[in-house]
Scaffold this motif. Structure first.
Motif, PDB file in Angstrom:
ATOM      1  N   LEU A   1       0.810  -1.216   0.000  1.00 47.00           N
ATOM      2  CA  LEU A   1       0.000   0.000   0.000  1.00 47.00           C
ATOM      3  C   LEU A   1       0.844   1.267   0.000  1.00 47.00           C
ATOM      4  O   LEU A   1       0.317   2.361   0.148  1.00 47.00           O
TER       5      LEU A   1
ATOM      6  N   ASN B   1       2.252   3.145  -2.116  1.00 46.91           N
ATOM      7  CA  ASN B   1       1.975   4.229  -3.051  1.00 46.91           C
ATOM      8  C   ASN B   1       0.551   4.759  -2.918  1.00 46.91           C
ATOM      9  O   ASN B   1       0.205   5.765  -3.519  1.00 46.91           O
ATOM     10  N   VAL B   2      -0.276   4.058  -2.150  1.00 45.07           N
ATOM     11  CA  VAL B   2      -1.668   4.485  -1.971  1.00 45.07           C
ATOM     12  C   VAL B   2      -1.797   5.386  -0.760  1.00 45.07           C
ATOM     13  O   VAL B   2      -2.565   6.340  -0.755  1.00 45.07           O
ATOM     14  N   ILE B   3      -1.028   5.036   0.303  1.00 45.13           N
ATOM     15  CA  ILE B   3      -1.174   5.773   1.561  1.00 45.13           C
ATOM     16  C   ILE B   3      -0.565   7.164   1.426  1.00 45.13           C
ATOM     17  O   ILE B   3       0.618   7.294   1.100  1.00 45.13           O
ATOM     18  N   PRO B   4      -1.351   8.239   1.670  1.00 45.90           N
ATOM     19  CA  PRO B   4      -0.789   9.590   1.626  1.00 45.90           C
ATOM     20  C   PRO B   4       0.227   9.762   2.753  1.00 45.90           C
ATOM     21  O   PRO B   4       0.009   9.259   3.860  1.00 45.90           O
TER      22      PRO B   4
ATOM     23  N   LYS C   1       1.023  12.048   4.700  1.00 47.12           N
ATOM     24  CA  LYS C   1       0.639  12.761   5.926  1.00 47.12           C
ATOM     25  C   LYS C   1      -0.034  11.844   6.939  1.00 47.12           C
ATOM     26  O   LYS C   1       0.038  12.099   8.138  1.00 47.12           O
ATOM     27  N   VAL C   2      -0.730  10.825   6.474  1.00 46.35           N
ATOM     28  CA  VAL C   2      -1.418   9.936   7.424  1.00 46.35           C
ATOM     29  C   VAL C   2      -0.766   8.556   7.452  1.00 46.35           C
ATOM     30  O   VAL C   2      -1.383   7.573   7.819  1.00 46.35           O
TER      31      VAL C   2
ATOM     32  N   ALA D   1      -0.531   6.813  11.011  1.00 47.60           N
ATOM     33  CA  ALA D   1      -1.849   6.336  11.448  1.00 47.60           C
ATOM     34  C   ALA D   1      -2.242   5.072  10.694  1.00 47.60           C
ATOM     35  O   ALA D   1      -2.701   4.090  11.288  1.00 47.60           O
ATOM     36  N   SER D   2      -2.007   5.075   9.381  1.00 48.72           N
ATOM     37  CA  SER D   2      -2.360   3.891   8.594  1.00 48.72           C
ATOM     38  C   SER D   2      -1.534   2.681   9.034  1.00 48.72           C
ATOM     39  O   SER D   2      -2.071   1.575   9.173  1.00 48.72           O
TER      40      SER D   2
ATOM     41  N   VAL E   1      -2.857   1.267  12.256  1.00 48.53           N
ATOM     42  CA  VAL E   1      -4.110   0.510  12.097  1.00 48.53           C
ATOM     43  C   VAL E   1      -3.801  -0.892  11.563  1.00 48.53           C
ATOM     44  O   VAL E   1      -4.296  -1.897  12.081  1.00 48.53           O
ATOM     45  N   ILE E   2      -2.935  -0.956  10.546  1.00 48.37           N
ATOM     46  CA  ILE E   2      -2.594  -2.258   9.961  1.00 48.37           C
ATOM     47  C   ILE E   2      -1.903  -3.151  11.003  1.00 48.37           C
ATOM     48  O   ILE E   2      -2.259  -4.321  11.196  1.00 48.37           O
TER      49      ILE E   2
ATOM     50  N   THR F   1      -4.296  -4.376  13.708  1.00 46.79           N
ATOM     51  CA  THR F   1      -5.159  -5.458  13.234  1.00 46.79           C
ATOM     52  C   THR F   1      -4.420  -6.785  13.269  1.00 46.79           C
ATOM     53  O   THR F   1      -4.937  -7.793  13.772  1.00 46.79           O
TER      54      THR F   1
ATOM     55  N   SER G   1      -3.971  -8.037  16.781  1.00 47.33           N
ATOM     56  CA  SER G   1      -5.204  -8.595  17.334  1.00 47.33           C
ATOM     57  C   SER G   1      -5.453  -9.989  16.786  1.00 47.33           C
ATOM     58  O   SER G   1      -5.895 -10.887  17.513  1.00 47.33           O
ATOM     59  N   ILE G   2      -5.168 -10.179  15.496  1.00 48.41           N
ATOM     60  CA  ILE G   2      -5.359 -11.509  14.908  1.00 48.41           C
ATOM     61  C   ILE G   2      -4.405 -12.510  15.564  1.00 48.41           C
ATOM     62  O   ILE G   2      -4.795 -13.633  15.900  1.00 48.41           O
TER      63      ILE G   2
END
Lengths: 195, 205
Positions: free
Chosen positions: B60, B62-65, B67-68, B71-72, B75-76, B79, B82-83
């Motif tokens: 991801l 090239n997809v994730i901006p 600036k965030v 945070a992204s 989150v990944i 997750t 937790s799994i």
């Protein structure tokens, strides 16, 4: 502007995908986790209560839907008739939170066979002594038709010295379990016969 | 890419082996290495998270901006952790109970975020997963080593089996928290001494 929109969209998509993955994992593995919890957390208590290996008892489980919660009940049979029930109860208001206890009831004799602590977070050396047999053996042979009480409240249970809060929580939990057995006895026997 | 594969694969086992070279992830290394089994379990859980998070973040990247991105990443990583926690509770319940809070805390293990930011966000997925595998297994090896030393000398057992015989008086100090600092410090010193003697260049990150 489009930058901000893109940020929000990407982050939301990632978060959405993550929650979907977690939901799937939880649903798929929930029953397996429940099984493991039974074996490792409730297993030792059941083993002491029924005096036989936990694996034999763990299969004999019904879950009764009471008013505000689901209560797991384990049982053993003698000659095809249900003889002993083990009811899980929550002793509210322990010193370090609620106690989880298991109360054994002999249906034929109308007496308790014992009380076991499933999990607790009491003070080591004080409330944690609730797991010791010297305190718990006071439950053996008590009648199930009258509520139990600490000696300070006119009953028969001597509280652990320095830990009357913990002892009180165990007594309250037991009384809840006794009321539950009295009120739900038919329902318990019905669900067992339906197994 | 081919000439990058071998160096990336082996870097995590010596040149940037955590927590000694890549001085990150010290908290679990100190906290859960009372026994070799705990160390191995924690190391493998971290390795699992590291491989998958590196793969996902690199896919991801090239997809994730930018600036965030943190945070992204979190989150990944959260997750995946937790799994791992759900999986461990379902199949390795006693180990999950032993490691307790340190399993969810893999989320804030700097190694995972460090490799995501330092490697996966700049490299294609496959080589990032190789890096995750290398650093993750390196971490598992280190934790098992620390756990083994503390367990053998501190309790006289290894993976729960007695190894030093009845007459051995265990140094209970080593299985307590200060023992972890002493063990890690000693290993770190020995490794640095060896590297200096070999004339190796230190790499950071």
């Amino acid at each position: 502007m489009s930058d901000i929109v893109r940020m929000v969209v990407v982050l939301s998509l990632i978060a959405g995908f993550s929650s979907a993955a977690l939901t799937v994992a939880n649903i798929k593995l929930g029953p397996q986790i429940e099984k493991q919890t039974d074996l490792y957390v409730r297993g030792p208590a059941l083993e002491r209560l029924f005096k036989r290996p936990a694996e034999e008892v763990l299969g004999n489980k019904v879950i009764i839907h009471a008013v505000d919660q689901d209560i797991p009940v384990f049982f053993t049979k003698v000659d095809g008739v249900v003889s002993i029930l083990a009811i899980e109860a929550v002793g509210k208001g322990g010193f370090g939170g609620d106690l989880k206890i298991m109360v054994g009831v002999d249906l034929n004799a109308g007496r308790m066979i014992g009380m076991e602590v499933v999990s607790h977070s009491e003070t080591p050396g004080l409330g944690a002594r609730i797991v010791e047999i010297s305190f718990r053996k006071q439950w053996q042979g008590l009648p199930t038709d009258t509520p139990i009480a600490l000696t300070t409240a006119g009953g028969t249970i001597d509280s652990i010295s320095g830990a009357s809060t913990t002892s009180g929580a165990a007594v309250r939990g037991t009384n809840d379990a006794l009321v539950f057995v009295r009120d739900y006895k038919d329902e318990i026997l019905k669900s067992i016969s339906e197994l | 890419m081919a000439q990058k594969f071998i160096p990336t694969l082996t870097a995590g086992w010596w040149k940037r082996i955590p927590p000694f070279r890549l001085v990150l992830g010290l908290c679990p290394a100190l906290a859960v290495t009372m026994s070799a089994e705990n160390g191995l379990g924690m190391g493998l859980a971290t390795a699992f998270v590291l491989i998958l998070s590196n793969g996902a973040i690199s896919t991801l990247r090239n997809v994730i901006p930018s600036k965030v991105r943190i945070a992204s990443y979190i989150v990944i990583i959260a997750t995946l952790v937790s799994i791992v926690e759900i999986l461990m509770k379902a199949y390795f319940f006693p180990l999950a109970e032993q490691l307790g809070i340190y399993i969810p805390l893999i989320v804030v293990n700097c190694i995972v975020l460090g490799r995501a930011e330092g490697f996966a966000s700049k490299n294609p997925p496959f080589i990032s997963m190789v890096d995750g595998f290398s650093v993750g297994t390196g971490y598992a090896i280190s934790l098992t080593l620390i756990g083994s030393i503390r367990e053998i000398l501190g309790a006289g057992t290894w993976f729960g089996n007695p190894v030093l015989g009845e007459s051995f008086e265990p140094m209970a100090f080593l299985v307590t928290a200060p023992g972890a600092f002493v063990t890690i410090g000693t290993i770190l010193a020995l490794q640095n001494l060896y590297s200096r003697w070999r004339g190796e260049k230190f790499i950071q990150g």
